[in-house]
Motif scaffolding. Structure first.
Motif, PDB file in Angstrom:
ATOM      1  N   SER A  37      20.568  25.330   3.620  1.00  0.00           N
ATOM      2  CA  SER A  37      21.027  24.274   2.429  1.00  0.00           C
ATOM      3  C   SER A  37      21.942  23.754   2.157  1.00  0.00           C
ATOM      4  O   SER A  37      22.692  23.169   3.045  1.00  0.00           O
ATOM      5  CB  SER A  37      21.241  25.485   1.678  1.00  0.00           C
ATOM      6  N   ALA A  38      21.651  22.446   1.291  1.00  0.00           N
ATOM      7  CA  ALA A  38      22.759  21.554   0.974  1.00  0.00           C
ATOM      8  C   ALA A  38      24.087  22.305   0.520  1.00  0.00           C
ATOM      9  O   ALA A  38      23.972  23.016  -0.712  1.00  0.00           O
ATOM     10  CB  ALA A  38      22.253  20.772  -0.450  1.00  0.00           C
ATOM     11  N   PRO A  39      25.045  21.549   0.887  1.00  0.00           N
ATOM     12  CA  PRO A  39      26.726  22.025   0.973  1.00  0.00           C
ATOM     13  C   PRO A  39      26.474  22.137  -1.096  1.00  0.00           C
ATOM     14  O   PRO A  39      26.225  20.968  -1.798  1.00  0.00           O
ATOM     15  CB  PRO A  39      27.002  20.464   1.397  1.00  0.00           C
ATOM     16  N   ILE A  40      27.324  22.308  -1.342  1.00  0.00           N
ATOM     17  CA  ILE A  40      27.630  22.625  -2.844  1.00  0.00           C
ATOM     18  C   ILE A  40      29.466  22.340  -3.140  1.00  0.00           C
ATOM     19  O   ILE A  40      30.328  22.523  -2.381  1.00  0.00           O
ATOM     20  CB  ILE A  40      27.494  24.133  -3.416  1.00  0.00           C
ATOM     21  N   LEU A  41      29.875  21.243  -3.936  1.00  0.00           N
ATOM     22  CA  LEU A  41      30.715  20.651  -4.791  1.00  0.00           C
ATOM     23  C   LEU A  41      31.398  21.610  -5.307  1.00  0.00           C
ATOM     24  O   LEU A  41      30.434  22.021  -6.916  1.00  0.00           O
ATOM     25  CB  LEU A  41      30.229  19.652  -4.689  1.00  0.00           C
ATOM     26  N   ALA A  42      32.721  21.903  -5.709  1.00  0.00           N
ATOM     27  CA  ALA A  42      33.131  22.479  -7.033  1.00  0.00           C
ATOM     28  C   ALA A  42      33.083  22.547  -8.222  1.00  0.00           C
ATOM     29  O   ALA A  42      33.125  21.227  -8.329  1.00  0.00           O
ATOM     30  CB  ALA A  42      34.223  23.857  -6.468  1.00  0.00           C
ATOM     31  N   LYS A  43      32.345  23.267  -8.988  1.00  0.00           N
ATOM     32  CA  LYS A  43      32.187  22.264 -10.571  1.00  0.00           C
ATOM     33  C   LYS A  43      33.033  22.059 -10.813  1.00  0.00           C
ATOM     34  O   LYS A  43      33.301  20.681 -11.547  1.00  0.00           O
ATOM     35  CB  LYS A  43      31.406  23.311 -10.983  1.00  0.00           C
ATOM     36  N   ALA A  44      34.523  21.766 -11.247  1.00  0.00           N
ATOM     37  CA  ALA A  44      35.706  21.693 -11.563  1.00  0.00           C
ATOM     38  C   ALA A  44      35.954  21.007 -10.899  1.00  0.00           C
ATOM     39  O   ALA A  44      36.662  19.424 -11.420  1.00  0.00           O
ATOM     40  CB  ALA A  44      36.550  22.984 -10.985  1.00  0.00           C
ATOM     41  N   LYS A  45      35.994  20.385  -9.803  1.00  0.00           N
ATOM     42  CA  LYS A  45      36.355  19.048  -8.533  1.00  0.00           C
ATOM     43  C   LYS A  45      34.678  18.121  -9.182  1.00  0.00           C
ATOM     44  O   LYS A  45      36.052  16.946  -9.027  1.00  0.00           O
ATOM     45  CB  LYS A  45      36.270  19.924  -6.913  1.00  0.00           C
ATOM     46  N   ALA A  46      34.143  18.585  -9.123  1.00  0.00           N
ATOM     47  CA  ALA A  46      33.165  17.854  -9.316  1.00  0.00           C
ATOM     48  C   ALA A  46      33.129  16.600 -10.937  1.00  0.00           C
ATOM     49  O   ALA A  46      32.898  14.961 -10.912  1.00  0.00           O
ATOM     50  CB  ALA A  46      31.543  17.938  -9.263  1.00  0.00           C
ATOM     51  N   GLU A  47      33.501  17.922 -11.927  1.00  0.00           N
ATOM     52  CA  GLU A  47      33.746  16.922 -13.399  1.00  0.00           C
ATOM     53  C   GLU A  47      34.990  16.547 -13.182  1.00  0.00           C
ATOM     54  O   GLU A  47      35.264  15.067 -13.828  1.00  0.00           O
ATOM     55  CB  GLU A  47      33.821  18.402 -13.875  1.00  0.00           C
ATOM     56  N   LYS A  48      36.737  16.719 -12.439  1.00  0.00           N
ATOM     57  CA  LYS A  48      37.316  15.806 -12.433  1.00  0.00           C
ATOM     58  C   LYS A  48      36.896  14.415 -11.525  1.00  0.00           C
ATOM     59  O   LYS A  48      37.372  13.282 -12.202  1.00  0.00           O
ATOM     60  CB  LYS A  48      38.376  16.622 -11.377  1.00  0.00           C
ATOM     61  N   LEU A  49      35.799  14.170 -10.809  1.00  0.00           N
ATOM     62  CA  LEU A  49      35.770  12.976 -10.161  1.00  0.00           C
ATOM     63  C   LEU A  49      34.968  12.558 -11.099  1.00  0.00           C
ATOM     64  O   LEU A  49      35.413  11.321 -10.925  1.00  0.00           O
ATOM     65  CB  LEU A  49      34.814  13.325  -9.072  1.00  0.00           C
ATOM     66  N   ILE A  50      34.013  12.462 -12.321  1.00  0.00           N
ATOM     67  CA  ILE A  50      33.209  12.315 -13.176  1.00  0.00           C
ATOM     68  C   ILE A  50      34.403  11.689 -13.968  1.00  0.00           C
ATOM     69  O   ILE A  50      34.012  10.431 -14.394  1.00  0.00           O
ATOM     70  CB  ILE A  50      32.031  13.324 -13.450  1.00  0.00           C
ATOM     71  N   LYS A  51      35.300  12.321 -14.337  1.00  0.00           N
ATOM     72  CA  LYS A  51      36.399  11.972 -15.710  1.00  0.00           C
ATOM     73  C   LYS A  51      37.070  10.600 -15.068  1.00  0.00           C
ATOM     74  O   LYS A  51      37.136   9.790 -15.526  1.00  0.00           O
ATOM     75  CB  LYS A  51      36.842  13.382 -15.897  1.00  0.00           C
TER      76      LYS A  51
END
Length: 76
Positions: A37-51
């Protein structure tokens, strides 16, 4: 190039890679293997990278009535 950790693996992301947000989780859809399956990025880490601006919004798709947001790493 951006390096992110998903579980035990680290992935190097470039401008051609895409991250999909389906409302529940962020998936690295371009790093999917044929038998996994596709690798899942932690939601908190992804939101930090977006911010911080390392991930930028690319486009929005509609699949079966669900709005999917597609992000890409910032191109340097």
């Amino acid at each position: 190039m951006l390096t992110v950790k998903c579980g035990r693996n680290e992935y190097d992301l470039d401008a051609t890679d895409e991250i999909k947000f389906n409302g529940a989780c962020y998936q690295l859809i371009t790093k999917k293997q044929w038998n996994e399956s596709a690798p899942i990025l932690a939601k908190a880490k992804a939101e930090k990278l977006i911010k911080s601006g390392d991930l930028v919004f690319s486009r929005e798709e509609n699949s079966l009535g669900v709005n999917l947001k597609i992000y890409k790493p910032k191109s340097e």
